[in-house]
Each structure stands twice: as structure tokens, then as C-alpha cells.
Design an enzyme around this catalytic site. Sequence first.
Site, PDB file in Angstrom:
ATOM      1  N   SER A 124       0.829  -1.203   0.000  1.00 43.29           N
ATOM      2  CA  SER A 124       0.000   0.000   0.000  1.00 43.29           C
ATOM      3  C   SER A 124       0.863   1.253   0.000  1.00 43.29           C
ATOM      4  O   SER A 124       1.987   1.258   0.532  1.00 43.29           O
ATOM      5  CB  SER A 124      -0.848  -0.020   1.272  1.00 43.29           C
ATOM      6  OG  SER A 124      -1.459   1.236   1.475  1.00 43.29           O
ATOM      7  N   TYR A 149      -2.523  -0.794  10.714  1.00 47.46           N
ATOM      8  CA  TYR A 149      -2.724  -1.414   9.394  1.00 47.46           C
ATOM      9  C   TYR A 149      -1.532  -1.119   8.480  1.00 47.46           C
ATOM     10  O   TYR A 149      -0.954  -2.014   7.869  1.00 47.46           O
ATOM     11  CB  TYR A 149      -4.029  -0.901   8.749  1.00 47.46           C
ATOM     12  CG  TYR A 149      -4.071  -1.165   7.260  1.00 47.46           C
ATOM     13  CD1 TYR A 149      -4.285  -2.451   6.783  1.00 47.46           C
ATOM     14  CD2 TYR A 149      -3.844  -0.134   6.339  1.00 47.46           C
ATOM     15  CE1 TYR A 149      -4.280  -2.710   5.408  1.00 47.46           C
ATOM     16  CE2 TYR A 149      -3.841  -0.384   4.975  1.00 47.46           C
ATOM     17  CZ  TYR A 149      -4.060  -1.668   4.509  1.00 47.46           C
ATOM     18  OH  TYR A 149      -4.047  -1.922   3.162  1.00 47.46           O
ATOM     19  N   LYS A 153       1.636  -3.622   6.650  1.00 44.73           N
ATOM     20  CA  LYS A 153       2.101  -3.661   5.257  1.00 44.73           C
ATOM     21  C   LYS A 153       3.611  -3.423   5.203  1.00 44.73           C
ATOM     22  O   LYS A 153       4.341  -4.095   4.499  1.00 44.73           O
ATOM     23  CB  LYS A 153       1.378  -2.600   4.422  1.00 44.73           C
ATOM     24  CG  LYS A 153      -0.110  -2.864   4.257  1.00 44.73           C
ATOM     25  CD  LYS A 153      -0.341  -4.042   3.354  1.00 44.73           C
ATOM     26  CE  LYS A 153      -1.741  -4.582   3.463  1.00 44.73           C
ATOM     27  NZ  LYS A 153      -1.957  -5.837   2.760  1.00 44.73           N
TER      28      LYS A 153
HETATM   29  P1  NAD Z   1     -11.058  -6.953   1.154  1.00 43.20           P
HETATM   30  O1  NAD Z   1     -11.292  -6.917   2.620  1.00 43.20           O
HETATM   31  O2  NAD Z   1     -12.212  -6.756   0.252  1.00 43.20           O
HETATM   32  O3  NAD Z   1     -10.348  -8.332   0.759  1.00 43.20           O
HETATM   33  C1  NAD Z   1      -9.489  -9.034   1.637  1.00 43.20           C
HETATM   34  C2  NAD Z   1      -9.993 -10.457   1.708  1.00 43.20           C
HETATM   35  O4  NAD Z   1      -9.147 -11.213   2.565  1.00 43.20           O
HETATM   36  C3  NAD Z   1     -11.410 -10.556   2.275  1.00 43.20           C
HETATM   37  O5  NAD Z   1     -12.200 -11.295   1.365  1.00 43.20           O
HETATM   38  C4  NAD Z   1     -11.240 -11.296   3.600  1.00 43.20           C
HETATM   39  O6  NAD Z   1     -12.347 -12.122   3.888  1.00 43.20           O
HETATM   40  C5  NAD Z   1      -9.958 -12.073   3.350  1.00 43.20           C
HETATM   41  N1  NAD Z   1      -9.171 -12.401   4.543  1.00 43.20           N
HETATM   42  C6  NAD Z   1      -8.763 -11.556   5.528  1.00 43.20           C
HETATM   43  N2  NAD Z   1      -8.011 -12.234   6.417  1.00 43.20           N
HETATM   44  C7  NAD Z   1      -7.921 -13.506   5.973  1.00 43.20           C
HETATM   45  C8  NAD Z   1      -7.274 -14.671   6.464  1.00 43.20           C
HETATM   46  N3  NAD Z   1      -6.570 -14.644   7.596  1.00 43.20           N
HETATM   47  N4  NAD Z   1      -7.384 -15.816   5.759  1.00 43.20           N
HETATM   48  C9  NAD Z   1      -8.118 -15.855   4.610  1.00 43.20           C
HETATM   49  N5  NAD Z   1      -8.744 -14.790   4.109  1.00 43.20           N
HETATM   50  C10 NAD Z   1      -8.657 -13.618   4.784  1.00 43.20           C
HETATM   51  O7  NAD Z   1      -9.899  -5.908   0.816  1.00 43.20           O
HETATM   52  P2  NAD Z   1      -9.397  -5.366  -0.580  1.00 43.20           P
HETATM   53  O8  NAD Z   1      -9.749  -3.945  -0.678  1.00 43.20           O
HETATM   54  O9  NAD Z   1      -9.786  -6.291  -1.664  1.00 43.20           O
HETATM   55  O10 NAD Z   1      -7.829  -5.448  -0.345  1.00 43.20           O
HETATM   56  C11 NAD Z   1      -7.055  -6.542  -0.773  1.00 43.20           C
HETATM   57  C12 NAD Z   1      -5.617  -6.337  -0.300  1.00 43.20           C
HETATM   58  O11 NAD Z   1      -5.113  -5.109  -0.846  1.00 43.20           O
HETATM   59  C13 NAD Z   1      -5.498  -6.215   1.213  1.00 43.20           C
HETATM   60  O12 NAD Z   1      -4.312  -6.856   1.626  1.00 43.20           O
HETATM   61  C14 NAD Z   1      -5.394  -4.728   1.435  1.00 43.20           C
HETATM   62  O13 NAD Z   1      -4.704  -4.425   2.608  1.00 43.20           O
HETATM   63  C15 NAD Z   1      -4.618  -4.294   0.208  1.00 43.20           C
HETATM   64  N6  NAD Z   1      -4.842  -2.872  -0.137  1.00 43.20           N
HETATM   65  C16 NAD Z   1      -6.113  -2.406  -0.280  1.00 43.20           C
HETATM   66  C17 NAD Z   1      -6.325  -1.051  -0.572  1.00 43.20           C
HETATM   67  C18 NAD Z   1      -7.728  -0.516  -0.704  1.00 43.20           C
HETATM   68  O14 NAD Z   1      -7.882   0.717  -0.628  1.00 43.20           O
HETATM   69  N7  NAD Z   1      -8.754  -1.322  -0.928  1.00 43.20           N
HETATM   70  C19 NAD Z   1      -5.237  -0.191  -0.719  1.00 43.20           C
HETATM   71  C20 NAD Z   1      -3.954  -0.699  -0.583  1.00 43.20           C
HETATM   72  C21 NAD Z   1      -3.761  -2.054  -0.291  1.00 43.20           C
HETATM   73  N1  UFG Z   2     -12.706  11.408   2.964  1.00 38.80           N
HETATM   74  C1  UFG Z   2     -13.658  12.344   3.278  1.00 38.80           C
HETATM   75  N2  UFG Z   2     -14.858  11.891   3.760  1.00 38.80           N
HETATM   76  C2  UFG Z   2     -15.135  10.575   3.912  1.00 38.80           C
HETATM   77  C3  UFG Z   2     -14.144   9.626   3.579  1.00 38.80           C
HETATM   78  C4  UFG Z   2     -12.923  10.077   3.114  1.00 38.80           C
HETATM   79  O1  UFG Z   2     -13.442  13.542   3.150  1.00 38.80           O
HETATM   80  O2  UFG Z   2     -16.233  10.240   4.366  1.00 38.80           O
HETATM   81  C5  UFG Z   2     -11.421  11.898   2.440  1.00 38.80           C
HETATM   82  C6  UFG Z   2     -10.251  11.523   3.332  1.00 38.80           C
HETATM   83  O3  UFG Z   2     -10.081  12.482   4.339  1.00 38.80           O
HETATM   84  C7  UFG Z   2      -9.112  11.483   2.320  1.00 38.80           C
HETATM   85  C8  UFG Z   2      -9.773  11.021   1.022  1.00 38.80           C
HETATM   86  O4  UFG Z   2     -11.175  11.258   1.196  1.00 38.80           O
HETATM   87  O5  UFG Z   2      -8.634  12.773   2.128  1.00 38.80           O
HETATM   88  C9  UFG Z   2      -9.571   9.553   0.740  1.00 38.80           C
HETATM   89  O6  UFG Z   2      -9.910   8.806   1.892  1.00 38.80           O
HETATM   90  P1  UFG Z   2     -10.064   7.231   1.882  1.00 38.80           P
HETATM   91  O7  UFG Z   2     -10.438   6.817   3.272  1.00 38.80           O
HETATM   92  O8  UFG Z   2     -10.951   6.791   0.774  1.00 38.80           O
HETATM   93  O9  UFG Z   2      -8.603   6.717   1.492  1.00 38.80           O
HETATM   94  P2  UFG Z   2      -7.202   6.953   2.220  1.00 38.80           P
HETATM   95  O10 UFG Z   2      -6.320   7.661   1.239  1.00 38.80           O
HETATM   96  O11 UFG Z   2      -7.348   7.535   3.549  1.00 38.80           O
HETATM   97  O12 UFG Z   2      -6.688   5.444   2.411  1.00 38.80           O
HETATM   98  C10 UFG Z   2      -6.832   4.432   1.407  1.00 38.80           C
HETATM   99  C11 UFG Z   2      -7.025   3.091   2.085  1.00 38.80           C
HETATM  100  C12 UFG Z   2      -5.799   2.694   2.844  1.00 38.80           C
HETATM  101  C13 UFG Z   2      -4.598   2.756   1.947  1.00 38.80           C
HETATM  102  C14 UFG Z   2      -4.478   4.096   1.276  1.00 38.80           C
HETATM  103  C15 UFG Z   2      -3.354   4.102   0.268  1.00 38.80           C
HETATM  104  O13 UFG Z   2      -8.136   3.137   2.965  1.00 38.80           O
HETATM  105  O14 UFG Z   2      -5.940   1.383   3.287  1.00 38.80           O
HETATM  106  O15 UFG Z   2      -5.689   4.409   0.596  1.00 38.80           O
HETATM  107  O16 UFG Z   2      -3.496   3.045  -0.611  1.00 38.80           O
HETATM  108  F1  UFG Z   2      -3.480   2.522   2.669  1.00 38.80           F
END
Ligand code: NAD
Ligand code: UFG
Length: 340
Positions: A124, A149, A153
Amino acid sequence: MKILVTGGAGYIGTHTCVELLEAGHEVIVIDNLYNANEQALHNVELITGKKLQFYNGDIADETVLQRIFEEHTIDCCIHFAGLKAVGESVVKPLEYYDNNISGTLCLMRVMGKYQVKNMIFSSSAAVYGNPAFVPITEECPKGICTNPYGWTKSMIEQILMDIYRADPSWNILLLRYFNPIGAHKSGMIGENPNGIPNNLMPYITQVAAGMRDHLGIFGNDYDTPDGTCIRDYIHVMDLARGHVKALEKIQKKDGLAIYNLGTGTGCSVLDVVRNFEQATGVKIAYTFEPRRAGDIAACYCDPSKAERELGWKAECDILEMCADAWKWQQSHPNGFADVQ
Ligand code: NAD
Ligand code: UFG
């Protein structure tokens, strides 16, 4: 290739499974359904007309992992499984460190035992903390994460680097995602947050759908052109395609590498609101609220290394991301609980 996708039933996982199947790969998913619904995987099969194999299990359970590796000759693992709610991680640090780190350690142990040494890890932009500079290149030093979190990572990246250093026969790609939003064009899979969404786009779509009264914008006094925070939003299908490209790179077997996966374009919160309104014709009511703890003013990447070395570039613009997020919200107002 035969790919083990951990967390494959989740948001990014399902979209990646679609792209993997469409590229001709075989897909095995392990997911404990903690934050997912099995219906999402059925929808992946409906979209692609192809089958995948699903194991309902935890990556920290060595027995189920061993069963998978006994039953399949896996070529590579794409590791999405993990807990990802930033705010919750502050309240439940032990659960986050345990699930994300112990789970990864168990997975790596079993992969090593079965000589499967190709790993693509979901990292991330959070690992950069408050970035030393923008646009962020992969040379930007890792920073101080603002929550457990993000630390999971950062720590998992370190663990994977150390494993590679000790045994360079591993091939490991660390993919640092920026802000994935949007959904598959079909509207059949998408992000399905539990309760009040933490992230911007699901909150906006729920306001548009009338499920929430208005959007609270966290801070309008940042040092950015309109005072609201800037992020690098990337269409989840572009991100999914990045994983197919990463697999091509893994096949070249050249060790460990890190890639930023983003568009390279920064969008403020107000930009997202305006683009959503333009893409959908739906007005979003909002108020300005105080800053949210842990937010940084600007976070966007220089994605040119991924273009050079993976041959990957994000293609969808913010209007398309908004339109696709809205289509998913409209067709599944209650996520996968809705009748298909
Ligand atoms: P998500 O929660 O939709 O998907 C994660 C999946 O992992 C879920 O289906 C959950 O049930 C499963 N899971 C969690 N712990 C587990 C375990 N111990 N064993 C088996 N399954 C397990 O999240 P996502 O948005 O699809 O994210 C996928 C990956 O990408 C995550 O590692 C997340 O940290 C990373 N990531 C997400 C974002 C984002 O903004 N969505 C940004 C950066 C990184
Ligand atoms: N925001 C609002 N109102 C809301 C939600 C979000 O103003 O109700 C703003 C936040 O303050 C931020 C922007 O929208 O400025 C984006 O916020 P998000 O929560 O959608 O995303 P973040 O950038 O905070 O974080 C996301 C994921 C993290 C990841 C990161 C970088 O949630 O897990 O992107 O990949 F680490």
C-alpha cells in the site's frame, strides 16, 4: 499458470480473478469470508464463463494451505488476504498484526515447503507514511505509518525482503496500491463495505443512493489548491490488470521488485465529488468537517517504473471510475445480500 489467490473473494481479489481467468490462468482462491461473500466468486464465474476453485479457509491454518499445495501444482501466489480497515486497526492492533503478519508467515512457510517461490504481495501507499516527496517514486523512503494497518504492510514488506535476501531463488513483487475505486463494468462485483463506509467513494455512492444524508469532507484547510486532500484514485480493473502484468514479470524470475500502482494523477476530494456528479448526474450534498486524524495532504505516485518494467499503465479516468462505482451501487444497494 496456476495461481493461488489469497483473499480472492474480496474487493480487489474478485476483480483480479476476473482478469486472471480471462487471461487464461487457472485460479484457486483461499478466503475465510471474514470480509467477503461467496456469491462474489459465483459472479466472477458468471462474468467470465469460467470456473475457479474455492477453499473456505484461513491463511494462518497450515493444514488447509498444505491441502491446497498437495492438491494443486501452484505456480505463483497473489496475496490479498488481510484486514484493511485503518480506523479499526487503531482500536484492534493485536488482531491486525496477528491476522496480517502471522497469516503471511504461515503462507510463506508452506509456500517454501512446497518450493513455490513466486509471490505477489498487496502492499500500500500507506508504507510511505507522510511521503518525503510527491509524485512518489519507488525510491521514496518508507515513512512512519499513521496506524497499525499501515505498519503491517510495511513490516510484511520487510519480512519478504529478508526472506528474499536469505534465499534469492524467491521471486517477489511488492505492489504498492494507491486508492482503488470503481467496479467491474457488469455491475456484478464491487466494493461491499460493512456498516458506515470509511473510504470516500463508497460513502459518496451511498449518499447518491439516498442511504446517507450527506458527505462529510474531512478538512478544507490543507495546503492543496482547493484545501481538500489529494489522492491517486485508480480504477480497480486497471489494478487487476496490473496483477496479470506482474505475473508475466514473475515468470522472468528476476528476484524482488517494488512497483507503485496508481495513475499518477492527483485528485482532491472536491474533484471526486464534481466528477461523480458529472458522470452520474446525481448531486452530492456535503459539508466540511474537521480534519481526520492520520490523513496526509497529498499522496500520488509516479507510476513510470511499472510502465517501463511491467508494460502496465492505468487507462481509466476518474469519470469512468465514478460511473462504474455508481452502477455497482445501484444494482447492489445492499452488496451481495441482494438477489442477483
Ligand atoms: P477486502 O477486505 O475486500 O479483501 C481481503 C480479503 O481477505 C477478504 O475477502 C477477507 O475475507 C480475506 N481475509 C482476511 N483475512 C484472511 C485470512 N486470515 N485468511 C483468509 N482470508 C482472509 O480488501 P481489498 O480492498 O480487496 O484489499 C485486498 C488487499 O489489498 C489487502 O491486503 C489490502 O490491505 C490491500 N490494499 C487495499 C487497498 C484498498 O484501498 N482497498 C489499498 C492498498 C492495499
Ligand atoms: N474522505 C472524506 N470523507 C469521507 C471519507 C474520506 O473527506 O467520508 C477523504 C479523506 O479524508 C481522504 C480522502 O477522502 O482525504 C480519501 O480517503 P479514503 O479513506 O478513501 O482513502 P485513504 O487515502 O485515507 O486510504 C486508502 C485506504 C488505505 C490505503 C491508502 C493508500 O483506505 O488502506 O488508501 O493506498 F493505505
